[in-house]
Design a protein around this motif. Structure first.
Motif, PDB file in Angstrom:
ATOM      1  N   ALA A  22     -99.694  24.672 -12.890  1.00 28.74           N
ATOM      2  CA  ALA A  22     -99.107  23.515 -13.636  1.00 28.74           C
ATOM      3  C   ALA A  22     -98.237  23.143 -14.517  1.00 28.74           C
ATOM      4  O   ALA A  22     -98.287  22.506 -15.230  1.00 28.74           O
ATOM      5  CB  ALA A  22    -100.604  22.934 -13.848  1.00 28.74           C
ATOM      6  N   THR A  23     -98.472  24.221 -15.418  1.00 25.52           N
ATOM      7  CA  THR A  23     -97.301  24.567 -16.582  1.00 25.52           C
ATOM      8  C   THR A  23     -96.497  25.957 -16.352  1.00 25.52           C
ATOM      9  O   THR A  23     -95.999  26.835 -15.871  1.00 25.52           O
ATOM     10  CB  THR A  23     -98.567  25.300 -17.333  1.00 25.52           C
ATOM     11  N   LYS A  24     -95.147  25.360 -16.356  1.00 31.89           N
ATOM     12  CA  LYS A  24     -94.209  26.130 -16.142  1.00 31.89           C
ATOM     13  C   LYS A  24     -92.891  25.650 -17.799  1.00 31.89           C
ATOM     14  O   LYS A  24     -92.172  27.030 -17.587  1.00 31.89           O
ATOM     15  CB  LYS A  24     -93.428  24.722 -15.958  1.00 31.89           C
ATOM     16  N   ALA A  25     -93.717  25.903 -18.801  1.00 25.57           N
ATOM     17  CA  ALA A  25     -93.646  26.467 -20.121  1.00 25.57           C
ATOM     18  C   ALA A  25     -94.156  26.129 -21.115  1.00 25.57           C
ATOM     19  O   ALA A  25     -95.083  25.023 -21.414  1.00 25.57           O
ATOM     20  CB  ALA A  25     -91.892  24.897 -21.028  1.00 25.57           C
ATOM     21  N   VAL A  26     -94.142  27.104 -21.702  1.00 23.55           N
ATOM     22  CA  VAL A  26     -95.723  26.700 -23.576  1.00 23.55           C
ATOM     23  C   VAL A  26     -94.875  27.259 -24.630  1.00 23.55           C
ATOM     24  O   VAL A  26     -93.808  28.135 -24.639  1.00 23.55           O
ATOM     25  CB  VAL A  26     -96.139  27.873 -22.803  1.00 23.55           C
ATOM     26  N   VAL A  27     -94.872  26.129 -25.728  1.00 20.53           N
ATOM     27  CA  VAL A  27     -94.672  26.375 -27.125  1.00 20.53           C
ATOM     28  C   VAL A  27     -95.894  26.755 -27.843  1.00 20.53           C
ATOM     29  O   VAL A  27     -96.754  26.671 -27.842  1.00 20.53           O
ATOM     30  CB  VAL A  27     -93.925  24.872 -27.466  1.00 20.53           C
ATOM     31  N   LEU A  28     -95.597  27.547 -28.565  1.00 24.94           N
ATOM     32  CA  LEU A  28     -96.525  28.095 -29.704  1.00 24.94           C
ATOM     33  C   LEU A  28     -95.683  28.799 -31.033  1.00 24.94           C
ATOM     34  O   LEU A  28     -94.940  28.834 -31.226  1.00 24.94           O
ATOM     35  CB  LEU A  28     -96.377  29.274 -29.241  1.00 24.94           C
ATOM     36  N   THR A  29     -96.396  27.540 -31.661  1.00 22.52           N
ATOM     37  CA  THR A  29     -96.365  27.817 -33.110  1.00 22.52           C
ATOM     38  C   THR A  29     -97.133  27.985 -33.967  1.00 22.52           C
ATOM     39  O   THR A  29     -98.540  28.049 -33.365  1.00 22.52           O
ATOM     40  CB  THR A  29     -95.017  26.182 -33.286  1.00 22.52           C
ATOM     41  N   GLY A  30     -96.660  27.334 -35.070  1.00 22.43           N
ATOM     42  CA  GLY A  30     -98.256  27.455 -36.586  1.00 22.43           C
ATOM     43  C   GLY A  30     -98.212  26.401 -37.165  1.00 22.43           C
ATOM     44  O   GLY A  30     -97.206  25.527 -37.429  1.00 22.43           O
ATOM     45  N   ALA A  31     -99.405  25.743 -37.451  1.00 27.91           N
ATOM     46  CA  ALA A  31     -99.822  24.619 -38.790  1.00 27.91           C
ATOM     47  C   ALA A  31     -99.282  25.327 -40.021  1.00 27.91           C
ATOM     48  O   ALA A  31     -99.280  26.533 -40.658  1.00 27.91           O
ATOM     49  CB  ALA A  31    -100.809  24.623 -38.180  1.00 27.91           C
ATOM     50  N   GLY A  32     -98.933  24.293 -40.631  1.00 28.81           N
ATOM     51  CA  GLY A  32     -98.279  24.511 -41.893  1.00 28.81           C
ATOM     52  C   GLY A  32     -97.035  25.099 -42.289  1.00 28.81           C
ATOM     53  O   GLY A  32     -96.023  25.391 -42.083  1.00 28.81           O
TER      54      GLY A  32
ATOM     55  N   ARG B 144    -105.405  29.824 -19.577  1.00 32.31           N
ATOM     56  CA  ARG B 144    -105.339  28.410 -19.437  1.00 32.31           C
ATOM     57  C   ARG B 144    -103.940  28.580 -18.842  1.00 32.31           C
ATOM     58  O   ARG B 144    -103.499  27.248 -17.663  1.00 32.31           O
ATOM     59  CB  ARG B 144    -105.912  27.124 -20.459  1.00 32.31           C
ATOM     60  N   CYS B 145    -102.966  28.873 -19.572  1.00 33.98           N
ATOM     61  CA  CYS B 145    -101.105  28.264 -19.059  1.00 33.98           C
ATOM     62  C   CYS B 145    -101.023  29.198 -17.944  1.00 33.98           C
ATOM     63  O   CYS B 145     -99.683  28.839 -17.636  1.00 33.98           O
ATOM     64  CB  CYS B 145    -100.817  28.520 -20.286  1.00 33.98           C
ATOM     65  N   ASP B 146    -101.624  29.861 -17.369  1.00 37.18           N
ATOM     66  CA  ASP B 146    -100.833  31.327 -16.481  1.00 37.18           C
ATOM     67  C   ASP B 146    -101.597  30.197 -15.023  1.00 37.18           C
ATOM     68  O   ASP B 146    -102.382  30.821 -14.187  1.00 37.18           O
ATOM     69  CB  ASP B 146    -101.697  32.522 -16.462  1.00 37.18           C
ATOM     70  N   THR B 147    -101.185  29.165 -14.421  1.00 36.72           N
ATOM     71  CA  THR B 147    -101.737  28.501 -13.659  1.00 36.72           C
ATOM     72  C   THR B 147     -99.706  27.491 -13.092  1.00 36.72           C
ATOM     73  O   THR B 147     -99.143  27.549 -13.949  1.00 36.72           O
ATOM     74  CB  THR B 147    -102.256  26.845 -13.695  1.00 36.72           C
TER      75      THR B 147
END
Length: 259
Positions: free
Chosen positions: A48-58, A43-46
């Motif tokens: 419309a998306t220029k940056a993605v933040v990936l993190t964890g909960a907790g 879904r990010c490979d479009t």
């Protein structure tokens, strides 16, 4: 965000945010999480998306594979291969997309969590974060692109050390070794990651994609082959709308407005 069980996904303008969301299991990767991660990566490979933040909960970024789920499978090997395949599909998509992946390592990153963390294009680590391979400790072997990225990031000897001894690196040492881009105070990690993603998103996504392509190719190309790729890509960028806008903005002494 309720459409997923093990991750959350939200989009704000050109910035997407993915959170590994199994805090009760230290964000351990099971078949649900990796399948959903592969889906959100797509879904990010479009454009419309220029940056993605990936993190964890907790408290954890990700403690690696969910060993309880592995042990409960009727065929452990087949189950783990499926989990690894989905994780690899996600990492491959993140690597090949134009959007820049910012991993915000908010706590311990172990096993596949370590692998995923350092697969980011830009890696921010909280001061309390730590990194350990951990695979051989439970009789397994690395996955999640670790055997590709670690020798390139830290060299063969340090990669061997990390994988064979399961050394735990605190965030400061991970920065010293070149595994992360920067270390920030725990309370500032979220804001710093968002600000970095917004800074990147103000730029040209295809230009960033070209950078990713060049760096990925540099480890296998000879000098002339790499320079030919550089020449072809810069020519493509020069003929593009973003390339024309960037040059015109520089000459006009104004801020570029990339698409």
């Amino acid at each position: 965000m309720s459409e997923y069980q093990a991750v959350t996904f939200e989009q704000s303008g050109a910035v997407a945010r993915i959170v590994l969301n199994r805090p009760e299991a230290a964000n351990g990767m099971n078949d649900t999480m990796t399948a959903e991660l592969a889906d959100v990566a797509a879904r990010c490979d479009t454009p419309a998306t220029k940056a993605v933040v990936l993190t964890g909960a907790g408290r954890f970024f990700c403690a690696g594979g969910d060993l309880k789920a592995f042990a409960a499978a009727s065929s452990r090997g087949r189950f783990i291969k499926g989990v690894a395949d989905d994780l690899h599909r996600a990492i491959s998509t993140f690597a090949r997309m134009d959007a820049v992946l910012v991993t915000a390592v908010n706590g311990a990153a172990a096993g596949a969590g370590f692998s995923l963390a350092v697969a980011g294009d830009l890696v921010l680590a909280a001061e309390s974060a730590s990194f350990t391979m951990a695979y051989t400790k439970v009789g397994l072997s690395p996955d999640g692109s670790a055997s590709y990225h670690l020798p390139r990031l830290v060299g063969l000897r340090r990669a061997q050390d990390l994988m064979l001894t399961n050394r735990t690196l605190p965030a400061a040492q991970a920065l010293e070794w070149g595994l992360v881009t920067d270390v920030v105070a725990d309370a500032e990690l979220g804001d710093r990651a968002t600000a970095l993603a917004e800074q990147v998103a103000a730029g040209s996504a295809p230009s960033h994609g070209a950078v990713k392509t060049l760096l990925a190719a540099s480890s296998k190309n000879g000098l002339e082959e790499q320079m030919e790729l550089e020449g072809r890509l810069i020519a493509q960028r020069a003929d593009s709308a973003d390339g024309r806008e960037g040059v015109d903005a520089f000459l006009g002494k104004r801020r570029a407005n990339f698409g």
